[in-house]
Motif scaffolding. Structure first.
Motif, PDB file in Angstrom:
ATOM      1  N   GLU A 166     -42.297  48.990  -1.455  1.00  0.00           N
ATOM      2  CA  GLU A 166     -41.751  47.662  -1.764  1.00  0.00           C
ATOM      3  C   GLU A 166     -41.265  47.652  -3.214  1.00  0.00           C
ATOM      4  N   SER A 186     -39.771  36.069   3.475  1.00  0.00           N
ATOM      5  CA  SER A 186     -41.045  36.033   4.204  1.00  0.00           C
ATOM      6  C   SER A 186     -42.115  35.251   3.454  1.00  0.00           C
ATOM      7  N   GLY A 188     -39.837  28.401   6.176  1.00  0.00           N
ATOM      8  CA  GLY A 188     -40.406  27.173   6.732  1.00  0.00           C
ATOM      9  C   GLY A 188     -41.623  27.444   7.616  1.00  0.00           C
ATOM     10  N   TRP A 215     -41.712  27.934  10.800  1.00  0.00           N
ATOM     11  CA  TRP A 215     -41.579  27.190  12.072  1.00  0.00           C
ATOM     12  C   TRP A 215     -41.306  28.206  13.179  1.00  0.00           C
ATOM     13  N   ALA A 227     -32.097  36.531  10.370  1.00  0.00           N
ATOM     14  CA  ALA A 227     -31.536  35.229   9.980  1.00  0.00           C
ATOM     15  C   ALA A 227     -32.618  34.154   9.850  1.00  0.00           C
ATOM     16  N   SER A 228     -32.443  33.036  10.599  1.00  0.00           N
ATOM     17  CA  SER A 228     -33.327  31.867  10.429  1.00  0.00           C
ATOM     18  C   SER A 228     -34.622  31.979  11.215  1.00  0.00           C
ATOM     19  N   ILE A 282     -39.514  34.871  11.119  1.00  0.00           N
ATOM     20  CA  ILE A 282     -40.970  34.709  11.200  1.00  0.00           C
ATOM     21  C   ILE A 282     -41.349  34.590  12.682  1.00  0.00           C
ATOM     22  N   HIS A 283     -40.588  33.779  13.388  1.00  0.00           N
ATOM     23  CA  HIS A 283     -40.843  33.614  14.823  1.00  0.00           C
ATOM     24  C   HIS A 283     -40.816  34.971  15.537  1.00  0.00           C
TER      25      HIS A 283
HETATM   26  C1  LIG Z   1     -35.112  28.773   3.460  1.00  0.00           C
HETATM   27  C2  LIG Z   1     -35.523  29.630   4.617  1.00  0.00           C
HETATM   28  C3  LIG Z   1     -36.349  29.092   5.599  1.00  0.00           C
HETATM   29  C4  LIG Z   1     -36.720  29.864   6.706  1.00  0.00           C
HETATM   30  N1  LIG Z   1     -37.527  29.309   7.655  1.00  0.00           N
HETATM   31  C5  LIG Z   1     -37.871  30.034   8.743  1.00  0.00           C
HETATM   32  C6  LIG Z   1     -38.694  29.455   9.737  1.00  0.00           C
HETATM   33  O1  LIG Z   1     -39.095  28.298   9.643  1.00  0.00           O
HETATM   34  N2  LIG Z   1     -39.018  30.223  10.835  1.00  0.00           N
HETATM   35  C7  LIG Z   1     -38.564  31.504  10.982  1.00  0.00           C
HETATM   36  O2  LIG Z   1     -38.867  32.129  11.991  1.00  0.00           O
HETATM   37  N3  LIG Z   1     -37.786  32.086  10.024  1.00  0.00           N
HETATM   38  C8  LIG Z   1     -37.428  31.375   8.917  1.00  0.00           C
HETATM   39  N4  LIG Z   1     -36.620  31.930   7.961  1.00  0.00           N
HETATM   40  C9  LIG Z   1     -36.155  33.314   8.147  1.00  0.00           C
HETATM   41  C10 LIG Z   1     -37.217  34.340   7.725  1.00  0.00           C
HETATM   42  O3  LIG Z   1     -37.822  33.921   6.521  1.00  0.00           O
HETATM   43  C11 LIG Z   1     -36.568  35.710   7.558  1.00  0.00           C
HETATM   44  O4  LIG Z   1     -35.791  36.036   8.699  1.00  0.00           O
HETATM   45  C12 LIG Z   1     -37.655  36.787   7.382  1.00  0.00           C
HETATM   46  O5  LIG Z   1     -38.550  36.428   6.354  1.00  0.00           O
HETATM   47  C13 LIG Z   1     -37.031  38.140   7.089  1.00  0.00           C
HETATM   48  O6  LIG Z   1     -38.080  39.038   6.881  1.00  0.00           O
HETATM   49  P1  LIG Z   1     -37.797  40.537   6.422  1.00  0.00           P
HETATM   50  O7  LIG Z   1     -39.100  41.220   6.357  1.00  0.00           O
HETATM   51  O8  LIG Z   1     -36.716  41.103   7.296  1.00  0.00           O
HETATM   52  O9  LIG Z   1     -37.102  40.398   4.983  1.00  0.00           O
HETATM   53  P2  LIG Z   1     -37.667  39.949   3.556  1.00  0.00           P
HETATM   54  O10 LIG Z   1     -38.723  38.935   3.647  1.00  0.00           O
HETATM   55  O11 LIG Z   1     -36.457  39.616   2.758  1.00  0.00           O
HETATM   56  O12 LIG Z   1     -38.329  41.280   3.011  1.00  0.00           O
HETATM   57  C14 LIG Z   1     -37.587  42.401   2.606  1.00  0.00           C
HETATM   58  C15 LIG Z   1     -38.357  43.105   1.503  1.00  0.00           C
HETATM   59  O13 LIG Z   1     -37.677  44.315   1.173  1.00  0.00           O
HETATM   60  C16 LIG Z   1     -37.799  44.531  -0.227  1.00  0.00           C
HETATM   61  N5  LIG Z   1     -36.720  45.434  -0.636  1.00  0.00           N
HETATM   62  C17 LIG Z   1     -35.398  45.143  -0.746  1.00  0.00           C
HETATM   63  N6  LIG Z   1     -34.717  46.244  -1.111  1.00  0.00           N
HETATM   64  C18 LIG Z   1     -35.627  47.237  -1.249  1.00  0.00           C
HETATM   65  C19 LIG Z   1     -35.522  48.629  -1.601  1.00  0.00           C
HETATM   66  N7  LIG Z   1     -34.338  49.200  -1.870  1.00  0.00           N
HETATM   67  N8  LIG Z   1     -36.656  49.357  -1.650  1.00  0.00           N
HETATM   68  C20 LIG Z   1     -37.874  48.808  -1.361  1.00  0.00           C
HETATM   69  N9  LIG Z   1     -38.012  47.505  -1.004  1.00  0.00           N
HETATM   70  C21 LIG Z   1     -36.906  46.735  -0.946  1.00  0.00           C
HETATM   71  C22 LIG Z   1     -37.671  43.114  -0.805  1.00  0.00           C
HETATM   72  O14 LIG Z   1     -38.197  43.045  -2.108  1.00  0.00           O
HETATM   73  C23 LIG Z   1     -38.433  42.288   0.215  1.00  0.00           C
HETATM   74  O15 LIG Z   1     -39.809  42.137  -0.143  1.00  0.00           O
HETATM   75  C24 LIG Z   1     -36.250  31.198   6.838  1.00  0.00           C
HETATM   76  C25 LIG Z   1     -35.432  31.742   5.837  1.00  0.00           C
HETATM   77  C26 LIG Z   1     -35.066  30.969   4.734  1.00  0.00           C
HETATM   78  C27 LIG Z   1     -34.194  31.580   3.673  1.00  0.00           C
END
Ligand SMILES: Cc1cc2nc3c(=O)[nH]c(=O)nc-3n(C[C@H](O)[C@H](O)[C@H](O)COP(=O)(O)OP(=O)(O)OC[C@H]3O[C@@H](n4cnc5c(N)ncnc54)[C@H](O)[C@@H]3O)c2cc1C
Length: 380
Positions: free
Chosen positions: A35, A44, A48, A50, A342-343, A346-347
């Motif tokens: 990370e 993450s 929200g 949700w 996308a949105s 978490i789900h």
């Molecule tokens: C305002 C908002 C509200 C939301 N509400 C909801 C909701 O209510 N319900 C729902 O289901 N979803 C919701 N979402 C969507 C959800 O939050 C995301 O789809 C989800 O968190 C994505 O998770 P991830 O692990 O793919 O990415 P991230 O959480 O973005 O994690 C990616 C990680 O990779 C790390 N990283 C990046 N580049 C590198 C690299 N080169 N080397 C090492 N590490 C790196 C970053 O630092 C980060 O920690 C919401 C999103 C937003 C913006």
């Protein structure tokens, strides 16, 4: 410096990476999460929370995975707190989609009929019943569609709990920014990753789970992964004290308005969220705060009288067709991708994580990932 070899390297400590680390390490795999910032420092940590397949655009391919992911969320809400002592605030809770106009009511009823055809029952309730179900509603509505259960949780705690449980099962977390893959004798076999400081981390397989930053992986794997960031801002409201009015009993929104109010069991009520194309800028703005509060105040005066406790901005990982890329990277035998939720990341995080864990350790999964195949990015 070269580190000990892991069975699986997971790049990205968001909910997708940490839950996959959890399932893999629980199954006996030696996992390292790499990370670049802090665990759950991306969306993450500030979503929200949700759990609904209907937060934005509706997609049948994703909806098919919704019952399985909810079942896994329920399991996790029992098991993870036992494993880590962290309650991640999972709560089965109703949700009200309101209509302020007759046209809005007609639109919602037609939407309800489509959901009923798919087997998702939602009930139309009168304005009085809607206010009874959720006393925060103060506007004159035409009625509302009641969804009996669209759970919520605290996604920061879920992600943290997942990685802590993974560590209990032997996983490790390495701090560093990955800048590319290291290759073996065959060009499509990765031996690990390179970090920004020039060091290497070795692994038997690599999962790319870096959310909105996934576009950078295109040059690492030699195939397009067009994931873009979309900024979402949210405002947090304190729970009312007993003498300040009724408790928020359910989430709510209106078909004519932007945003929604989400009830949380452990943390503050969230009002969200904006959808802004501003690249990787994660700053908050007054404009967004005023917009979100003014939209939801059209349904509930309490939104304006509640104490504001904070505001966040984070980035949704968005793909051109709105579906995540989940599966093996095109033409690689041991590099995988899970990004672009996308949105609804978490789900869909547990079902994604279970599918990825199956695929990485057994080369197969019973979860149907056909529509999410990352190779479609190269053919569009
Ligand atoms: C305002 C908002 C509200 C939301 N509400 C909801 C909701 O209510 N319900 C729902 O289901 N979803 C919701 N979402 C969507 C959800 O939050 C995301 O789809 C989800 O968190 C994505 O998770 P991830 O692990 O793919 O990415 P991230 O959480 O973005 O994690 C990616 C990680 O990779 C790390 N990283 C990046 N580049 C590198 C690299 N080169 N080397 C090492 N590490 C790196 C970053 O630092 C980060 O920690 C919401 C999103 C937003 C913006």
């Amino acid at each position: 410096m070269n580190r000990p070899v892991a069975d699986v390297l997971i790049v990205g400590g968001g909910v997708i990476g940490c839950l996959t680390a959890y399932y893999l390490s629980k199954a006996g795999q030696k996992v390292t999460v790499v990370e670049s910032d802090a665990i759950a420092s991306g969306a993450s940590g500030t979503s929200g929370g949700w759990l609904t397949p209907y937060s934005h655009k509706y997609d049948p391919a994703m909806l098919a995975l919704s019952p399985k992911t909810l079942e896994l969320h329920r399991e996790l809400s029992n098991i993870l707190p036992e494993e880590t002592g962290i309650d991640h605030g999972f709560e089965e809770t109703p949700y009200l989609r309101c209509a302020l106009t007759e046209d809005g009511a007609a639109e919602l009823m037609s939407w309800q009929a489509d959901r009923a055809n798919e087997g998702t029952a939602m009930r139309w309730v009168s304005p009085e019943d809607a206010r009874q179900i959720n006393p925060w509603l103060t506007a004159d509505t035409e009625g509302a569609l009641l969804s009996e259960n669209e759970p919520t949780l605290d996604s920061y705690r879920l992600t943290l709990s997942a990685v802590q449980a993974a560590e209990k099962y032997g996983a490790s977390v390495v701090s560093g920014r990955v800048t590319g893959l290291t290759r073996g004798a065959t060009t499509r076999h990765a031996t690990g990753v390179t970090l920004e400081d020039g060091s290497k981390v070795a692994g038997g397989a690599v999962l790319l789970a870096i959310g909105p930053w996934t576009g950078a992986c295109s040059s690492w794997i030699g195939s397009p992964l067009p994931v873009k960031p979309q900024r979402g801002q949210m405002v947090y409201l304190a729970r009312p004290e007993p003498d300040e009015g009724p408790e928020l009993k359910s989430g709510f929104s209106a078909v004519e308005l932007s945003g929604s109010v989400i009830r949380k069991r452990l943390t503050n009520t969230t009002v969200g969220a904006t959808r802004e194309d501003v690249g990787f800028d994660r700053s908050t703005t007054e404009e967004a705060r005023d917009f979100l509060l003014s939209q939801m105040a059209k349904l509930s005066e309490r939104v304006l009288s509640a104490r504001i406790t904070g505001q966040t901005a984070c980035l949704r990982p968005v793909t051109p067709d709105g579906r995540p890329y989940v599966g093996r990277a095109p033409r690689w035998d041991n590099v995988y991708v899970a990004a672009g939720h996308a949105s609804e990341g978490i789900h869909y995080s547990p079902v994604t994580a279970v599918a990825m864990a199956d695929l990485i350790k057994d080369s197969t999964t019973t979860i149907d990932l056909a529509a999410l195949d990352p190779s479609r990015a190269g053919s569009s």
